[in-house]
Design a protein around this motif. Structure first.
Motif, short mmCIF file in Angstrom:
data_model
loop_
_atom_site.label_atom_id
_atom_site.label_comp_id
_atom_site.label_asym_id
_atom_site.label_seq_id
_atom_site.Cartn_x
_atom_site.Cartn_y
_atom_site.Cartn_z
N LYS A 105 0.83 -1.21 0.00
CA LYS A 105 0.00 0.00 0.00
C LYS A 105 0.86 1.26 0.00
O LYS A 105 0.36 2.36 -0.13
CB LYS A 105 -0.90 0.00 1.24
N TYR A 106 2.15 1.09 0.25
CA TYR A 106 3.04 2.25 0.31
C TYR A 106 4.05 2.29 -0.83
O TYR A 106 4.30 3.33 -1.40
CB TYR A 106 3.83 2.26 1.63
N ILE A 107 4.67 1.13 -1.10
CA ILE A 107 5.70 1.14 -2.13
C ILE A 107 5.51 -0.04 -3.08
O ILE A 107 4.83 -1.00 -2.76
CB ILE A 107 7.13 1.07 -1.54
N TYR A 113 10.61 -3.12 -4.08
CA TYR A 113 11.54 -2.61 -3.08
C TYR A 113 11.47 -3.37 -1.77
O TYR A 113 12.03 -2.94 -0.77
CB TYR A 113 11.37 -1.09 -2.88
N LEU A 126 -4.92 5.81 -2.50
CA LEU A 126 -5.01 7.14 -3.08
C LEU A 126 -6.36 7.31 -3.77
O LEU A 126 -6.87 6.39 -4.38
CB LEU A 126 -3.89 7.35 -4.10
N THR A 172 5.49 3.62 -9.73
CA THR A 172 6.79 3.12 -10.14
C THR A 172 7.58 2.63 -8.94
O THR A 172 8.15 1.56 -8.93
CB THR A 172 7.60 4.24 -10.81
N HIS A 173 7.58 3.46 -7.91
CA HIS A 173 8.53 3.28 -6.83
C HIS A 173 7.79 3.34 -5.50
O HIS A 173 7.67 2.37 -4.79
CB HIS A 173 9.57 4.39 -6.95
N CYS A 174 7.23 4.49 -5.19
CA CYS A 174 6.39 4.57 -4.00
C CYS A 174 5.16 5.40 -4.30
O CYS A 174 5.09 6.05 -5.34
CB CYS A 174 7.15 5.13 -2.80
N VAL A 175 4.20 5.38 -3.39
CA VAL A 175 2.92 6.06 -3.58
C VAL A 175 3.11 7.53 -3.95
O VAL A 175 2.32 8.12 -4.66
CB VAL A 175 2.06 5.89 -2.31
N ALA A 176 4.23 8.12 -3.48
CA ALA A 176 4.46 9.53 -3.76
C ALA A 176 4.74 9.80 -5.23
O ALA A 176 4.60 10.93 -5.68
CB ALA A 176 5.63 10.05 -2.91
N ASP A 177 5.13 8.77 -5.99
CA ASP A 177 5.38 9.04 -7.41
C ASP A 177 4.25 8.52 -8.30
O ASP A 177 4.42 8.38 -9.51
CB ASP A 177 6.75 8.51 -7.85
#
Lengths: 308, 333
Positions: free
Chosen positions: A32-34, A38, A111, A238-243
């Motif tokens: 749910k985060y990344i 990773y 999100l 791609t990588h984490c929820v922030a992107d």
């Protein structure tokens, strides 16, 4: 023996970090985060935190006078916990504790459309973009095509699709999925192949006009849509929820205006070439739809092929 | 008075411990009831905030372990023997070593601080700081793939990034004589003498202790940076960036601002950059790819904990103007 409260607090916080990261993996909340690719890095973090915790434990009882060997010589750009408490230190510890408190108490959210609105969907980017840039994209496509021929790379496995991921497909499976995209009666946009199909269809909407498509996503409405229009969206991570970026299809059907933002739908419809602000894009004319629960895998991750 | 203060702070610590332990027990209660309802947007914010941390903390841990290693095992003599006397050579050396060193922009800050404390000249350290996160195998590979297996953008990113980093570090070498650290080690020599007498086991455990203290020092700033970056993503629409109009200069500034505020990890930013290729010219995307790894919001806050604020500001201006100029020049190629 004297209790050193600063070292005690550090030990507790490191211990909580160890538990927090371990817990993410045990519960599976990590996805749910990344991007689960990773996994390894955050598992490594569990190990490092655990070692640091073991090292930190004896320091709890290290009095303020009995310095560890280092304190004679390394005068400090960082704090070794010998000083007295002051306001700055309390704030510092509070800051480090903050993500642990929210991390343990507040469950991860998926999100939703409010984030999608901030990021701007594909459609709004198209409408503010310049059409000349298409030539740039086309040149990129040509490049990748010629590269494919030259080096005999499977274009579908690598084009637009990044490195490693847990979204594993063998090359054979991927080829088969690509064949389905060409031949099957219904294009089934399942999570594992979503991004590949999505980019193929968007690159060349005409080629897929008239085909039946089945997909699920959340309702996202923005801008000046007609009453029967909404974007059925997914977040691509791609990588984490922030992107995360928003991907999705513009859909048209009766009753679209009744649906709330963020409700999850499964739809079936026919692909057509639409026009949004002078830009060609695929539109799904929906023939049937269902409201569904949010799926276990709400996010779309890049595809990784296994090359034998 | 003094002892009273001491008691009250000790009480505070016990109080905080109590809270964190009770939180552990209350998690199931909270998550199963509606008593604890926060605005939905806070949950969204929290998820983004934590995801940045979960992504970055492993890299920071590796960074502080390396910093701890440098502190205990690398002496000033090693560094003196390694770094060229010549300023320009030292700048190239810093940039080159950074290019070989796989790091991310938050993990590299503690390493650079430790290196500069050990006597690495500021300009070489800055060169290392700038190329470390920008030029490494993972970043190059992800850039190559994000742009549809096109090597051109990855090569430009490396080339322009390296030249810009050298230029920035050179300007720093002419502007600053001192190391610009906030606090400085005064007793390095005492360490050298003692360090050699210690047993290897002691030194390894010292290394870990340093890493722990460094972790607490660095993570505060990382957490603040992630907090602000997540707030922006949750509550500010990125659309405002597109209001500035068209044109290469405008779109380049927009992409640089985006790189700064999004604070993405340099290993992931290529895919975000690539998603703008329909909207913006490739020059502007190049600016995004070169600028973001060199400086961004969370990394600025971390730099502020290491260097004097004035220096961080000058460095920020230098990076911004030099990257902009160099990237802009590529549009004439």
């Amino acid at each position: 023996m004297q209790l050193n409260t600063q070292h005690l607090l550090k030990a507790v916080l490191i211990g909580l970090f160890t538990l927090f990261f371990a817990n993410l993996h045990l519960t599976g909340d990590i996805a749910k985060y990344i991007n689960p690719k990773y996994d390894f890095m955050s598992k490594l973090a569990v190990g490092i935190f655990f070692i640091l915790f073991m090292i930190q434990l004896p320091r709890i009882f290290q009095g303020k006078r009995t310095h560890h060997v280092c304190s004679v010589h390394c005068s400090h750009s960082h704090d070794h916990g010998h000083g007295h408490w002051n306001f700055a230190k309390i704030i510092g510890f509070a800051i480090v504790a903050f993500p642990l408190i929210t991390g343990f108490t507040i469950p991860p959210a998926t999100l939703d459309s409010s984030i999608a609105a901030n990021k701007g969907s594909i459609l709004s980017q198209i409408s503010s973009g310049q059409k000349e840039e298409k030539s740039f994209e086309e040149s990129l496509m040509e490049n990748s095509e010629s590269l494919t021929e030259k080096e005999n790379i499977d274009i579908y496995s690598s084009d637009h699709i990044p490195l490693v991921n847990n979204n594993y497909l063998t090359e054979g499976e991927l080829k088969e999925k690509e064949r389905w995209l060409q031949d099957s009666e219904i294009i089934d946009m399942s999570e594992d192949i979503f991004i590949s199909y999505y980019s193929r269809i968007n690159e060349n909407p005409e080629a897929f006009a008239g085909r039946t498509i089945k997909l699920s996503g959340f309702v996202f409405k923005e801008g000046e849509f007609a009453v029967n229009q909404l974007v059925l969206s997914r977040f691509f991570i791609t990588h984490c929820v922030a992107d995360a970026s928003v991907i999705g299809f513009l859909t048209e059907f009766e009753g679209a205006d009744q649906l709330q933002q963020d409700s999850w739908l499964e739809i079936e419809g026919v692909l057509a070439v639409g026009n949004y602000d002078g830009y060609e894009l695929p539109i799904v004319k929906v023939t049937s739809w269902d409201v569904i629960n949010e799926p276990n895998e709400p996010y779309i991750f890049p595809i990784q092929t296994l090359v034998q | 008075m003094q002892s009273k203060l001491k008691i009250s702070t000790q009480f505070l610590v016990v109080f905080m411990l109590g809270i964190s332990i009770s939180i552990m027990f209350m998690v199931p209660i909270f998550s199963s009831s509606d008593v604890f309802t926060l605005p939905k947007s806070f949950n969204q914010f929290n998820t983004i905030f934590l995801s940045i941390l979960i992504e970055a903390i492993p890299f920071v841990l590796i960074g502080v372990l390396i910093a701890g290693f440098i502190q205990i095992f690398i002496t000033e003599d090693h560094i003196r023997a390694f770094i060229p006397k010549n300023k320009i050579l030292a700048v190239f050396m810093g940039c080159f070593v950074g290019s070989l060193f796989p790091a991310c922009e938050c993990g590299i800050v503690p390493i650079v601080r430790r290196l500069i404390e050990k006597g690495v000249p500021l300009y070489a350290g800055i060169g290392f700081l700038l190329t470390g996160p920008l030029i490494n195998p993972i970043v190059i590979l992800s850039t190559y793939m994000a742009f549809g297996n096109d090597l051109e953008m990855a090569l430009y990113r490396m080339g322009v990034g390296f030249v810009a980093a050298v230029a920035i570090a050179l300007v720093v070498s002419f502007l600053y004589k001192s190391n610009q650290l906030k606090r400085m080690n005064k007793n390095q020599n005492a360490f050298l003498k003692e360090g050699k007498r210690q047993l290897i086991g002691t030194r390894v455990s010292e290394m870990f202790k340093h890493s722990i203290d460094e972790f607490f020092d660095m993570s505060k700033y990382l957490i603040l940076g992630a907090f602000v970056a997540a707030l922006l993503q949750t509550y500010v629409s990125m659309q405002f960036l597109f209001l500035f109009g068209d044109g290469l200069i405008h779109s380049t500034i927009v992409m640089m601002a985006l790189a700064y505020f999004l604070s993405l990890c340099s290993e992931a930013d290529a895919f975000i950059g690539a998603s703008f290729k329909n909207i913006f010219p490739s020059t502007s995307i190049l600016a995004f790819l070169v600028y973001g790894p060199m400086i961004d919001l969370k990394n600025t806050i971390m730099l502020l904990s290491v260097f004097k604020a004035k220096f961080v500001f000058v460095l920020f201006m230098l990076i911004t103007s030099i990257v902009f100029t160099f990237v802009y020049l590529t549009s004439f190629l």
